[in-house]
Design an enzyme around this catalytic site. Structure first.
Site, mmCIF file in Angstrom:
data_model
loop_
_atom_site.group_PDB
_atom_site.id
_atom_site.type_symbol
_atom_site.label_atom_id
_atom_site.label_comp_id
_atom_site.label_asym_id
_atom_site.label_seq_id
_atom_site.Cartn_x
_atom_site.Cartn_y
_atom_site.Cartn_z
ATOM 1 N N HIS A 1 -34.602 -13.019 70.546
ATOM 2 C CA HIS A 1 -34.989 -13.166 71.875
ATOM 3 C C HIS A 1 -33.890 -13.426 73.058
ATOM 4 O O HIS A 1 -32.905 -14.274 72.696
ATOM 5 C CB HIS A 1 -35.819 -14.668 71.846
ATOM 6 C CG HIS A 1 -36.358 -15.088 73.253
ATOM 7 N ND1 HIS A 1 -37.543 -14.380 73.863
ATOM 8 C CD2 HIS A 1 -35.953 -15.849 74.205
ATOM 9 C CE1 HIS A 1 -37.776 -14.889 74.946
ATOM 10 N NE2 HIS A 1 -36.750 -15.919 75.310
ATOM 11 N N ASP B 1 -40.341 23.540 61.095
ATOM 12 C CA ASP B 1 -41.317 24.184 61.818
ATOM 13 C C ASP B 1 -41.625 25.497 60.923
ATOM 14 O O ASP B 1 -42.937 26.003 61.509
ATOM 15 C CB ASP B 1 -40.660 24.771 63.078
ATOM 16 C CG ASP B 1 -40.476 23.628 64.143
ATOM 17 O OD1 ASP B 1 -40.495 22.335 63.461
ATOM 18 O OD2 ASP B 1 -39.957 23.858 65.191
ATOM 19 N N GLY C 1 -37.046 27.548 61.407
ATOM 20 C CA GLY C 1 -37.427 27.038 62.603
ATOM 21 C C GLY C 1 -38.397 27.766 63.485
ATOM 22 O O GLY C 1 -39.205 28.550 62.519
ATOM 23 N N ASP D 1 -27.829 32.848 64.093
ATOM 24 C CA ASP D 1 -27.489 32.749 65.336
ATOM 25 C C ASP D 1 -26.480 31.849 65.624
ATOM 26 O O ASP D 1 -25.256 32.193 65.224
ATOM 27 C CB ASP D 1 -28.805 32.176 65.863
ATOM 28 C CG ASP D 1 -29.012 32.125 67.652
ATOM 29 O OD1 ASP D 1 -27.680 32.647 68.039
ATOM 30 O OD2 ASP D 1 -29.673 31.496 68.287
ATOM 31 N N GLY E 1 -46.584 25.230 73.079
ATOM 32 C CA GLY E 1 -46.192 25.078 71.742
ATOM 33 C C GLY E 1 -44.868 26.027 71.341
ATOM 34 O O GLY E 1 -44.470 26.890 72.035
#
Length: 599
Positions: free
Chosen positions: A536, A400, A222, A114, A354
């Site tokens: 700080h 994935d 993926g 792709d 999802g």
């Protein structure tokens, strides 16, 4: 004319070995390896120092040894394979693996059917952050009370929808070009086409007859948006995140199916741009994947005050796109009884249920691999497991596609871990140290276990769990920004100071989480990290106060066992010993490589 080259290491160049070394090499005579008939340049020695006798000397310095090893195993070396490493998929995971492989001296190619960048760069985390940047600015400009507290006066804010969409598209294009150029600059070959595994160490590129071979293969293909049955996606009024990122229109009322990361982030975008949102969640509570306490606070800040309502404990059993002047219709059924509960009519619906692994068409059947719900089974080292439960040699899967942790940076970390393994260093990635973030306003971030998960683990293994919390309202920088709404939560073991999980909701939570994730990755205990110094006033002091508030049992010693002087002494001793052993280990690697390439 062919030249004869020899490789020499003399024992005099080595520091004395410790008496308890596993093998004593001190009595070895100088070693000569003669590369008959091979040009010096072909073996990568042209840049190394050599004598008139054409004997190449490899010193104890690590840089020279790295050059030799890289030259022998990397680009230009004689090999029966086209590449040392072939990566199928040029997303964030594949890109991270490719860059690390080149650094390790591997001849590397990446296959992309792709566009470079994959889901994250083109249809995911990158363009969504562009939209969220806009929503964040809009919220600031629209919050009159907040601005007035800072002494600011701003006229009504507006936006140009196409300008916002262009910002997201331009960012994706820029990052995509950056990834492409970085790989090309380092010598990674980018092969265009769909990669299909034909057999062990053999891949076909596209529909042509082009076949390439590689010593090791990484699958990094993926995922795609998951759309449940009964939902008709038309890409206009019923959309997935892929379509939503184009921001082709901003509906007055949009239903979002799913209240996880994707759904929450898009609710932030749409409400900032003026939309009303309805969440549809199958479980009994919103944001089910978050720590429950953080989820409740996030709901109070991110959902309740905004134009958002919700239905929980229901499925969207059927969604029909808008057509012929009719709105989008959504049928809701009870998640338990499956009885029809309600029907909604909205302007648009976003499916955020999802993602599903993109593993079809990879030729997995050619290496006897059967997917599990589409995911490629792997072990803890990302090695692919076949249908018989056996490891498939030289084939790995990251990101994935393996389902271990569906985050772009997790895919990259897995890819780097695999490269470490194929170059000779065993490495197992600790997924509990990988952080996650939701880029709402304010942000949510987390690493490690939630409190229920930690208590379940504690019950099984027999230890106590403690929780510490600190509020952003006690942080000077947060108050200066007038952003005191937030909470940081630490879950830990009081008996030994182990950090089990950290969860943050508040300003820049996605940036703050990394101190905790690095502590978990390095095994740093609370009794040590609470001694760290933070500038700080900064938001990092939220974590500082969090760790300082934890109560570790008094008898637990610090992990810092040595004084600085003792540490330096030990490091020098280990350096002298390790230096000698490393020389022989890397020499052995060189010998094996040369031997395999000649014979």
């Amino acid at each position: 004319m062919q030249s004869s080259i020899s490789l020499s290491i003399s024992s005099s160049s080595l520091a004395p070995l410790r008496s308890n070394s596993a093998t004593d090499f001190a009595h070895f005579a100088p070693i000569n390896l003669r590369f008959c008939g091979l040009r010096r340049e072909a073996l990568g020695f042209s840049s190394l120092k050599h004598s008139d006798s054409k004997r190449v000397h490899i010193s104890a310095g690590s840089s020279s040894r790295r050059k030799v090893f890289a030259a022998l195993s990397g680009n230009g070396s004689p090999s029966k394979f086209d590449y040392d490493l072939l990566i199928i998929g040029a997303g964030v995971g594949g890109h991270g693996a490719a860059l690390h492989a080149v650094e390790k001296g591997l001849k590397t190619a990446i296959v992309e059917g792709d566009v470079v960048g994959g889901t994250c760069v083109n249809r995911g985390c990158v363009p969504s952050k562009a939209l969220l940047a806009v929503s964040g600015r809009m919220r600031e400009l629209q919050n009159e009370h907040h601005l007035k507290a800072l002494g600011l006066q701003v006229s009504a804010a507006g936006y140009d929808r196409q300008g916002v969409a262009d910002h997201a598209n331009n960012l994706a294009s820029k990052i995509r070009n950056n990834l492409t150029n970085s790989m090309k600059a380092l010598g990674v070959d980018i092969l265009t086409g769909v990669g299909t595994i034909l057999g062990p160490q053999k891949v076909q590129i596209g529909s042509s007859d082009k076949i390439v071979t590689a010593k090791d293969i990484i699958i990094a293909t993926g995922s795609v948006p998951f759309v449940p049955k009964g939902i008709e996606v038309d890409g206009k009024t019923v959309i997935t995140s892929d379509h939503a990122l184009k921001l082709e229109f901003v509906p007055e009322w949009i239903a979002i199916v799913g209240s996880g990361y994707i759904g929450l982030e898009f609710s932030d975008v749409y409400t900032a741009l003026g939309s009303e949102v309805t969440f549809i969640e199958a479980l009994d509570q919103l944001m089910p994947g978050f720590d429950p306490e953080i989820g409740k606070l996030a709901q109070r800040v991110l959902i309740n005050p905004r134009k958002i309502d919700y239905h929980t404990g229901v499925f969207a059993s059927k969604i029909t796109p808008a057509k012929d002047g009719k709105p989008v219709t959504i049928e809701l059924i009870d998640a338990k009884t499956k009885e029809l509960k309600d029907t909604l009519e909205v302007d648009a619906a976003l499916i955020a249920t999802g993602r599903a692994p993109f593993t079809n068409g990879l030729g997995l059947e050619n290496i006897n691999v059967a997917t599990q719900r589409g995911f490629i089974p792997v072990d803890e080292r990302m090695r692919v497991i076949d249908a018989n439960g056996k490891m498939v040699p030289h084939v790995y899967c990251i990101g994935d596609a393996n389902g271990k942790m569906m985050l772009a940076h997790a895919a990259s970390a897995q890819g780097i871990s695999v490269v470490e393994q194929v170059t000779g260093r065993d490495h197992v990635l600790n997924h509990l140290s990988i952080p996650a973030a939701c880029f709402t306003h304010p942000e949510i971030s987390m690493v490690g276990l939630t409190e229920p998960q930690a208590r379940e683990k504690a019950q099984k293994e027999g230890f106590e769990v403690s929780v510490a919390k600190t509020s952003f309202k006690a942080n000077t920088k947060a108050l200066a920004e007038n952003e005191g709404e937030g909470l940081a939560k630490l879950i830990y073991r009081p008996d030994n100071g182990e950090i089990l999980g950290v969860h943050i909701f508040g300003l820049h939570a996605a940036d703050l989480i990394h101190e905790a994730s690095n502590a978990i990755a390095l095994g740093t205990r609370i009794q040590d990290i609470k001694l760290a110094v933070h500038a700080h006033p900064t938001l990092s002091e939220v974590l500082d106060e969090l760790f300082k508030s934890a109560k570790v049992e008094a008898h637990v010693p610090s992990a810092r066992k040595y004084t600085i002087s003792r540490w330096r002494s030990d490091q020098q001793e280990h350096h002298n010993t390790g230096r000698n052993n490393q020389v022989f280990r890397e020499l052995a690697d060189v010998v094996r490589l040369v031997w395999s390439k000649i014979f």
